[in-house]
Design a protein around this motif. Sequence first.
Motif, PDB file in Angstrom:
ATOM      1  N   ARG A 138       0.836  -1.215   0.000  1.00 29.96           N
ATOM      2  CA  ARG A 138       0.000   0.000   0.000  1.00 29.96           C
ATOM      3  C   ARG A 138       0.863   1.254   0.000  1.00 29.96           C
ATOM      4  N   GLN A 139       1.952   1.216   0.780  1.00 29.16           N
ATOM      5  CA  GLN A 139       2.862   2.377   0.831  1.00 29.16           C
ATOM      6  C   GLN A 139       3.424   2.710  -0.546  1.00 29.16           C
ATOM      7  N   HIS A 140       3.499   1.690  -1.408  1.00 26.53           N
ATOM      8  CA  HIS A 140       4.069   1.892  -2.743  1.00 26.53           C
ATOM      9  C   HIS A 140       2.997   1.982  -3.823  1.00 26.53           C
ATOM     10  N   GLY A 141       1.762   2.210  -3.399  1.00 22.76           N
ATOM     11  CA  GLY A 141       0.706   2.518  -4.369  1.00 22.76           C
ATOM     12  C   GLY A 141      -0.138   1.345  -4.833  1.00 22.76           C
ATOM     13  N   PHE A 142       0.052   0.166  -4.268  1.00 22.63           N
ATOM     14  CA  PHE A 142      -0.786  -0.979  -4.656  1.00 22.63           C
ATOM     15  C   PHE A 142      -2.143  -0.895  -3.962  1.00 22.63           C
ATOM     16  N   GLU A 143      -3.175  -1.257  -4.716  1.00 15.45           N
ATOM     17  CA  GLU A 143      -4.520  -1.304  -4.151  1.00 15.45           C
ATOM     18  C   GLU A 143      -5.150  -2.660  -4.465  1.00 15.45           C
ATOM     19  N   PRO A 144      -5.977  -3.162  -3.548  1.00 11.12           N
ATOM     20  CA  PRO A 144      -6.639  -4.448  -3.797  1.00 11.12           C
ATOM     21  C   PRO A 144      -7.584  -4.339  -4.987  1.00 11.12           C
ATOM     22  N   VAL A 145      -7.565  -5.335  -5.859  1.00  8.13           N
ATOM     23  CA  VAL A 145      -8.515  -5.345  -6.974  1.00  8.13           C
ATOM     24  C   VAL A 145      -9.412  -6.581  -6.969  1.00  8.13           C
ATOM     25  N   GLU A 146      -8.959  -7.649  -6.311  1.00  7.95           N
ATOM     26  CA  GLU A 146      -9.763  -8.868  -6.310  1.00  7.95           C
ATOM     27  C   GLU A 146      -9.351  -9.789  -5.167  1.00  7.95           C
ATOM     28  N   GLU A 147     -10.333 -10.470  -4.585  1.00  4.80           N
ATOM     29  CA  GLU A 147     -10.020 -11.496  -3.592  1.00  4.80           C
ATOM     30  C   GLU A 147     -10.192 -12.849  -4.236  1.00  4.80           C
ATOM     31  N   ARG A 148      -9.196 -13.715  -4.072  1.00  3.83           N
ATOM     32  CA  ARG A 148      -9.284 -15.084  -4.605  1.00  3.83           C
ATOM     33  C   ARG A 148      -8.979 -16.036  -3.465  1.00  3.83           C
ATOM     34  N   GLY A 149     -10.009 -16.592  -2.869  1.00  3.59           N
ATOM     35  CA  GLY A 149      -9.789 -17.491  -1.737  1.00  3.59           C
ATOM     36  C   GLY A 149      -9.082 -16.757  -0.614  1.00  3.59           C
ATOM     37  N   ASP A 150      -7.948 -17.328  -0.174  1.00  3.09           N
ATOM     38  CA  ASP A 150      -7.193 -16.723   0.922  1.00  3.09           C
ATOM     39  C   ASP A 150      -6.301 -15.590   0.465  1.00  3.09           C
ATOM     40  N   SER A 151      -6.241 -15.364  -0.829  1.00  7.93           N
ATOM     41  CA  SER A 151      -5.289 -14.365  -1.300  1.00  7.93           C
ATOM     42  C   SER A 151      -5.966 -13.157  -1.927  1.00  7.93           C
ATOM     43  N   LEU A 152      -5.168 -12.108  -1.991  1.00  9.41           N
ATOM     44  CA  LEU A 152      -5.628 -10.820  -2.466  1.00  9.41           C
ATOM     45  C   LEU A 152      -4.779 -10.464  -3.679  1.00  9.41           C
ATOM     46  N   THR A 153      -5.439 -10.050  -4.769  1.00 14.01           N
ATOM     47  CA  THR A 153      -4.701  -9.518  -5.911  1.00 14.01           C
ATOM     48  C   THR A 153      -4.646  -8.009  -5.764  1.00 14.01           C
ATOM     49  N   MET A 154      -3.446  -7.452  -5.881  1.00 15.06           N
ATOM     50  CA  MET A 154      -3.272  -5.995  -5.769  1.00 15.06           C
ATOM     51  C   MET A 154      -2.642  -5.476  -7.050  1.00 15.06           C
ATOM     52  N   LEU A 155      -2.970  -4.208  -7.359  1.00 15.99           N
ATOM     53  CA  LEU A 155      -2.491  -3.589  -8.593  1.00 15.99           C
ATOM     54  C   LEU A 155      -1.964  -2.188  -8.280  1.00 15.99           C
ATOM     55  N   ALA A 156      -0.788  -1.870  -8.824  1.00 13.58           N
ATOM     56  CA  ALA A 156      -0.273  -0.491  -8.770  1.00 13.58           C
ATOM     57  C   ALA A 156      -0.311   0.061 -10.186  1.00 13.58           C
ATOM     58  N   ARG A 157      -0.940   1.212 -10.348  1.00 11.82           N
ATOM     59  CA  ARG A 157      -0.967   1.856 -11.666  1.00 11.82           C
ATOM     60  C   ARG A 157       0.256   2.744 -11.789  1.00 11.82           C
ATOM     61  N   LEU A 158       0.962   2.604 -12.884  1.00 13.31           N
ATOM     62  CA  LEU A 158       2.234   3.311 -13.059  1.00 13.31           C
ATOM     63  C   LEU A 158       2.132   4.447 -14.067  1.00 13.31           C
ATOM     64  N   ALA A 159       1.149   4.378 -14.930  1.00 15.20           N
ATOM     65  CA  ALA A 159       1.077   5.383 -15.999  1.00 15.20           C
ATOM     66  C   ALA A 159       0.481   6.689 -15.481  1.00 15.20           C
TER      67      ALA A 159
END
Length: 159
Positions: A138-159
């Motif tokens: 989160r400190q580096h700009g990643f945000e959660p986009v999807e939960e898959r079971g026990d895991s979380l997919t996170m995405l940082a937008r760079l553009a």
Amino acid sequence: MGGVVVRRGGAQDVRFLRDMLHHAYYWKERRPDAGGPGPVQLYVKAWGRKGDTAVIAVVDGFPVGAAWYRLFRAGAPGYGFVDEHTPELAIAVVPSARGKGVGSALLASLLERARADGFAGISLSVDRLNEGAITLYRQHGFEPVEERGDSLTMLARLA
Ligand SMILES: CC(C)(COP(=O)(O)OP(=O)(O)OC[C@H]1O[C@@H](n2cnc3c(N)ncnc32)[C@H](O)[C@@H]1OP(=O)(O)O)[C@@H](O)C(=O)NCCC(=O)NCCS
């Protein structure tokens, strides 16, 4: 932590990346029945594909951590797959060097490289209980986009 140098990784670092992968994804290896596209080796297998990029943190000549990314195809995705133009990140620091800023330095360096290479975003998969890593992301700009079971997919937008 004094004396940390972050350098570009190469073919000579594949063994270290493989070691680091066990730290990064032990929680998936523990549960081989958890589903998903296959073993975590997909993050290092046949290293050197187009787009493969790694940075290595070195202290006193010894590698203490690594962060890297690679692109996946929709038909053979990683755990944090978003699309074929968004590389997936993996990161780990050896236990003795954690909590001293190494992970943050690695992440900053790798994101800078991804931006310089023209990627619009970078994704990852993290255990929902791995609060330390999620805070770092989160400190580096990643945000959660999807939960898959026990895991979380996170995405940082760079553009
Ligand atoms: C996650 C990991 C890479 C972080 O590396 P690190 O060098 O320890 O991280 P840093 O020292 O740079 O910490 C940066 C920030 O992340 C957060 N953080 C990192 N580890 C944390 C923990 N265990 N608990 C709480 N916050 C944590 C903190 O906010 C920290 O900032 P602060 O020190 O100013 O409070 C490392 O702990 C690791 O290798 N863990 C095992 C592998 C793993 O979980 N990889 C991610 C898989 S998706």
